[in-house]
Design a protein around this motif. Structure first.
Motif, PDB file in Angstrom:
ATOM      1  N   ALA A 174       0.839  -1.202   0.000  1.00  0.00           N
ATOM      2  CA  ALA A 174       0.000   0.000   0.000  1.00  0.00           C
ATOM      3  C   ALA A 174       0.873   1.250   0.000  1.00  0.00           C
ATOM      4  CB  ALA A 174      -0.931   0.002   1.211  1.00  0.00           C
ATOM      5  N   GLN A 175       1.966   1.191   0.728  1.00  0.00           N
ATOM      6  CA  GLN A 175       2.910   2.312   0.786  1.00  0.00           C
ATOM      7  C   GLN A 175       3.500   2.571  -0.606  1.00  0.00           C
ATOM      8  OE1 GLN A 175       6.720   1.554   2.725  1.00  0.00           O
ATOM      9  NE2 GLN A 175       6.495   3.489   3.843  1.00  0.00           N
ATOM     10  N   ALA A 176       3.931   1.532  -1.273  1.00  0.00           N
ATOM     11  CA  ALA A 176       4.520   1.664  -2.607  1.00  0.00           C
ATOM     12  C   ALA A 176       3.488   2.147  -3.623  1.00  0.00           C
ATOM     13  CB  ALA A 176       5.127   0.334  -3.051  1.00  0.00           C
ATOM     14  N   THR A 177       2.256   1.667  -3.510  1.00  0.00           N
ATOM     15  CA  THR A 177       1.202   2.086  -4.433  1.00  0.00           C
ATOM     16  C   THR A 177       0.899   3.572  -4.269  1.00  0.00           C
ATOM     17  OG1 THR A 177       0.216  -0.112  -4.497  1.00  0.00           O
ATOM     18  CG2 THR A 177      -1.209   1.737  -5.098  1.00  0.00           C
ATOM     19  N   ALA A 178       0.748   4.020  -3.031  1.00  0.00           N
ATOM     20  CA  ALA A 178       0.452   5.439  -2.780  1.00  0.00           C
ATOM     21  C   ALA A 178       1.564   6.322  -3.323  1.00  0.00           C
ATOM     22  CB  ALA A 178       0.258   5.685  -1.283  1.00  0.00           C
ATOM     23  N   SER A 179       2.786   5.932  -3.064  1.00  0.00           N
ATOM     24  CA  SER A 179       3.927   6.711  -3.524  1.00  0.00           C
ATOM     25  C   SER A 179       4.063   6.674  -5.044  1.00  0.00           C
ATOM     26  CB  SER A 179       5.200   6.189  -2.862  1.00  0.00           C
ATOM     27  OG  SER A 179       6.279   6.995  -3.217  1.00  0.00           O
ATOM     28  N   GLY A 180       3.907   5.513  -5.629  1.00  0.00           N
ATOM     29  CA  GLY A 180       4.017   5.365  -7.076  1.00  0.00           C
ATOM     30  C   GLY A 180       2.937   6.135  -7.819  1.00  0.00           C
TER      31      GLY A 180
END
Length: 147
Positions: A125-131
């Protein structure tokens, strides 16, 4: 912990890649080009700041506060460029991704983990939000360059 470090490394690498793409440009001399550079710098700073906040914040209030600050800055950039409908639309897209990152923030604990406690960060979820934020920022840069 290793997943968090890997995710953080990927986020920083992406931010560096975006920074290089956003700052590489020929000689901008026209007024529109100067404004485009101002927009690109502002968007890059907001995007990188939001991505860094997502990568480093471990509690909901801290991340939410930072994201709200970036959202306000985007509102200012959009207001300053209200005469350019395509650019404002692209900025709104980035604004939506920063707002969506608040959904990720809602998954974080309300207080930072204490000494010896394990964090409950969802690296996907962290990577998705940032990406998503990075991709929307690149779109703003592309729209600005196309003008």
């Amino acid at each position: 912990m290793q997943k968090i470090m890997k995710t953080t490394a990927l986020l920083f690498a992406g931010a560096l890649l975006f920074t290089g793409c956003a700052s590489s440009n020929g000689s901008d001399t026209a007024s529109g080009d100067d404004n485009c550079e101002v927009v690109r710098v502002a968007v890059r700073d907001i995007s990188n700041g939001a991505q860094n906040a997502i990568a480093t914040s471990v509690d909901q209030p801290t991340l939410t506060e930072k994201l709200e600050g970036y959202s306000q800055r985007l509102d200012e950039v959009a207001d300053e460029n209200a005469d350019d409908e395509d650019l404002v639309t692209a900025i709104d897209g980035l604004q939506e991704k920063i707002t969506a990152a608040e959904e990720y923030a809602a998954t974080l604990p309300t207080a930072a983990p204490g000494e010896g406690e394990e964090s409950t960060i969802d690296p996907d979820a962290q990577a998705t939000a940032s990406g998503d934020i990075q991709a929307a920022a690149v779109t703003v840069t592309e729209v600005c360059e196309a003008e």
